[in-house]
Design an enzyme around this catalytic site. Sequence first.
Site, short mmCIF file in Angstrom:
data_model
loop_
_atom_site.label_atom_id
_atom_site.label_comp_id
_atom_site.label_asym_id
_atom_site.label_seq_id
_atom_site.Cartn_x
_atom_site.Cartn_y
_atom_site.Cartn_z
N LYS A 95 1.59 3.74 12.18
CA LYS A 95 1.32 4.48 13.42
C LYS A 95 -0.11 5.01 13.53
CE LYS A 95 5.67 4.80 15.26
NZ LYS A 95 6.53 4.33 14.18
N GLU A 117 6.05 11.46 22.46
CA GLU A 117 7.40 11.53 21.94
C GLU A 117 7.39 11.03 20.49
OE1 GLU A 117 6.15 9.02 23.57
OE2 GLU A 117 6.55 7.44 22.10
N SER A 384 6.29 -1.68 7.27
CA SER A 384 5.67 -0.79 8.25
C SER A 384 5.50 0.65 7.77
CB SER A 384 6.47 -0.80 9.55
OG SER A 384 7.84 -0.54 9.32
#
Length: 405
Positions: A95, A117, A384
């Site tokens: 991210k 969010e 990830s």
Amino acid sequence: MPNSYLNTHPDEKGYFGKFGGSYIPPILEQPFADITKAYNELKNSPEFIKELKYVRKHYQGRPTPISFAKNLTEHCGGAKIYLKREDLNHTGAHKLNHCMAEVILAKHIGKTKVIAETGAGQHGVALATAAAYFGLECEIHMGEVDIAKEHPNVVKMKILGAKVIPVAHGNRTLKEAVDSAFDSYVPQADHAIYCIGSVVGPHPFPMMVRDFQSVIGFEAKEQFFEHEDNLPDNIVACVGGGSNAMGIFSAFIEDEKVNLYGVEPMGVGSMMGQHAATLTFGTEGVMHGFNSIMLKDENGEPAPVYSIGSGIDYPSVGPEQAYLKDIGRTKVGLCNDVEAVDAFYKLSQLEGIIPALESAHAVAYAMKLAKTLGKDKTILVNLSGRGEKDIDFIVDNHPIPNVKF
Ligand SMILES: *Cc1c(COP(=O)(O)O)cnc(C)c1O
């Protein structure tokens, strides 16, 4: 962007084939047009590229390595399994690749606050981190169910100085958190920017987040040659909104012999509310400002979804994922909760890497795929994120028999 597919997708209005676009209230048209304009100027600016390269190398920890999963490969007895180690990013997941860039962009257009969010809390932590680093205010919306499940990330966001807003309506997970963040953004659009957590939302976000995440694929392409002197035969990534998958797929879309697998969560079954396998069971529809494939209930509203991976239980999917599946460039794999938990423990005990439950879906699918392929074949898994956020949940709900935690 160094490949022609990326330069021509999406089109100017933000469409990948029929998917994508921008379905927003008139009040948001100007702020989104401003973001698009700023991004189109910035993406080719040497100054922006230099700043992003600097923070990625000296703060974030890029490039992340590719590791050969030797023991897991032997355990499966087929194709060689490699891992692109996005778990080694600062804050523990991919991210930060787009959060650092989104906050540089926010600063550039004079915004003082970021709003978003979060599902598992990874995007919230990454954005709170980027906001702290660049000195912006940060407001994060999170469903109450996820708040209970992902407690360590909630604490981290608060320590980092972000305001965490609990979302108490509906399913109280990711979809409701997006609704809530959007509502809060509308009256603040003059000084704030909405930093979407994946390749979803209205144009330009699916394009922008993909471009920022494509660093994964371009690094991986070079690094994989160091290992195998070749391209990978198969690439596997989990798909929630689709950003880590788009990140690694981006660099390989034009290499047609590389099979690209996006893995969706089958949760605990195929009935509505038991899974979040959007590309597998969904139909075309508009949600959260973009046209894509979505899971609908009997009234055509977004269906309730479930997965053990809090970051992948979303009833829609990035428009580019829908497009690439539609044209046959990507394939969709499935992995249920039981398989994900098994892969979580296997990767931990065979490789010394505790994966995020989301990433464990990709690992589980790669294990199934490896068994069907010869030893001369290769699979590159996008790992990830790391699993520390999931540890409490796992030991409480899926402990190892006869082990006292
Ligand atoms: C957020 C998250 C995902 C899902 O998001 P995508 O946009 O589909 O990548 C997957 N893995 C981890 C570790 C995450 O934090």
